[in-house]
Write an enzyme that holds these catalytic residues in place. Sequence first.
Site, PDB file in Angstrom:
ATOM      1  N   ASP A 199       0.834  -1.189   0.000  1.00 16.58           N
ATOM      2  CA  ASP A 199       0.000   0.000   0.000  1.00 16.58           C
ATOM      3  C   ASP A 199       0.877   1.251   0.000  1.00 16.58           C
ATOM      4  O   ASP A 199       1.920   1.287   0.659  1.00 16.58           O
ATOM      5  CB  ASP A 199      -0.886  -0.017   1.253  1.00 16.58           C
ATOM      6  CG  ASP A 199      -1.887   1.103   1.296  1.00 16.58           C
ATOM      7  OD1 ASP A 199      -2.776   1.145   0.429  1.00 16.58           O
ATOM      8  OD2 ASP A 199      -1.774   1.961   2.202  1.00 16.58           O
ATOM      9  N   GLU A 255      14.397 -14.413  -1.023  1.00 18.48           N
ATOM     10  CA  GLU A 255      14.831 -15.553  -0.220  1.00 18.48           C
ATOM     11  C   GLU A 255      13.814 -16.696  -0.275  1.00 18.48           C
ATOM     12  O   GLU A 255      14.131 -17.834   0.073  1.00 18.48           O
ATOM     13  CB  GLU A 255      15.049 -15.139   1.234  1.00 18.48           C
ATOM     14  CG  GLU A 255      16.200 -14.171   1.460  1.00 18.48           C
ATOM     15  CD  GLU A 255      16.329 -13.782   2.928  1.00 18.48           C
ATOM     16  OE1 GLU A 255      15.794 -14.526   3.787  1.00 18.48           O
ATOM     17  OE2 GLU A 255      16.946 -12.740   3.216  1.00 18.48           O
TER      18      GLU A 255
END
Length: 535
Positions: A199, A255
């Site tokens: 956001d 990751e």
Amino acid sequence: MAEWWRGSVTYQVYPRSFQDSNGDGIGDLVGITARLPHLAALGVDAVWLSPIFKSPMADMGYDVSDYTDVDPLFGDLAAFDAMVAQAHALGLKVIIDQVISHSSDQHAFFRESRQSRDNPRADWYVWADANPDGSPPTNWLSVFGGSAWEWDARRRQYYLHNFLPSQPDFNFHNPAVQDWALEVLRFWLERGVDGFRLDTVNYYFHDDQLRSNGPMPTRDNRPPVNPYDLQDHVFSKSRPENTGWLERMRALTDEYPDRTMVGEVGDAAWRNVAIMAEYTQPGRLHMAYSFDMLGPEFTAGHFREKIEGFFAGAPDGWPMWAFSNHDVIRHASRWASHGAPDAVAKLASAMLLSFEGSVCLYQGEEAGQVETEVLFEELTDPPGIRFWPDYKGRDGCRTPMVWDASEHGGFSEVKPWLPVKAPQLARNVAAQDGVPGSVLEFYREMLAFRRMTPALQVGRTRFFDLPEPVLGFARGDGLACVFNLSARPVVLTATGALIDGAPCHAAHLDAGRLLLGANGFAFLRPDGGLGLSAG
């Protein structure tokens, strides 16, 4: 699947308004889980949930008080895990909102920060002294009206809030804030989410010199409803430090295999494409969610300009296009003057799902849902209440999903938090399910066509030089897409043939002449190109 997000279609769920399972008039996670088969049958790739975190709900969940727990209105972490598991079982990815540019003023960190100027989190939010005359330190304005600065009597300082005063902005110049935010993202990645919708992704940093904004170039002499639109917000958002922070978030996300980040970029229309391009450079966001098609503009030139502009500025970047979301008037209502309601809804679907980039659909648009006329006494949205009646807020697009023609649309057994009214009931899902020619069945058809057509997912775009109101372009090799954005027929010269089984509407090709009726569109295998004929 590597880069599953590239060319994907995401379905935005507004949790308060999707499905109530416990009879309190508010949608919840168990309700969402029960309706996931609808999304799988529709043919989308992912579901994006607007915020479900603990919150006082001053801004309907975009004011978070606990980033690692679910608000009891929606359920609990176990219900969230069950929803993710069911989505994955149905082949759907799950993307969740992350509202980390600001928190609720009820967050424990802000409660601590406001106690003094020397506590451990004193610098976790943006604090500044008053000017000598007591006025705020800058002229920055809030998106929701008024100054972006609020006086705090205990600290005897102002704090920054780009939205409500109860939504103080984090200070991302403080490395500890960044480290904490990364741990929030890791918490949800470990729970199995497939990505984040970030956001207000260009609001993380403010100008650390606290320089005031200048005026926005005006287009007419009448002031806007919200004076926020009078400022050129070069110092209060979209700061250069933001890109380094995006790279830190991307490194964390990388990751975890097959995860994605899409950022909501909101700035001046003439600057938006450049920011999207900057933010989707390698090592930053996977996708930038664009506001450029969420307005009233409905011309071939507008859509072409935004798509060409993005890829010219970011040849290695990737956009996410949308026509509707929880913050704007539904596009079936915005563009109603351009044709019959169902025809415009189908035309919009065909165009959006043909654009180069990824796509986001907003709940209900697959049924051709229109904006709800909400009375003042029914409002919940703060800016709507503040700027009524010239701006009626966002509640009109947030009313409950209409599943059937029962009193509350199958959303709830009790009165919902926002009303379900007759125009919305007329466009319910059950009445269109399995009905040939319905908007719902067209969405399913168009999504299936996109899914089976690699050119529509990753093919590059080449626009045809066609005059208004016709939008035409090639995707990849051997696919032409052509759309009549008006209610009057047009005739094109065309070589090639209509694609067997491809979606089309009011289109007829004969002897090199392609007739497109009102809001007509077609997909062709061209043998040459397209051109406009005189008649």
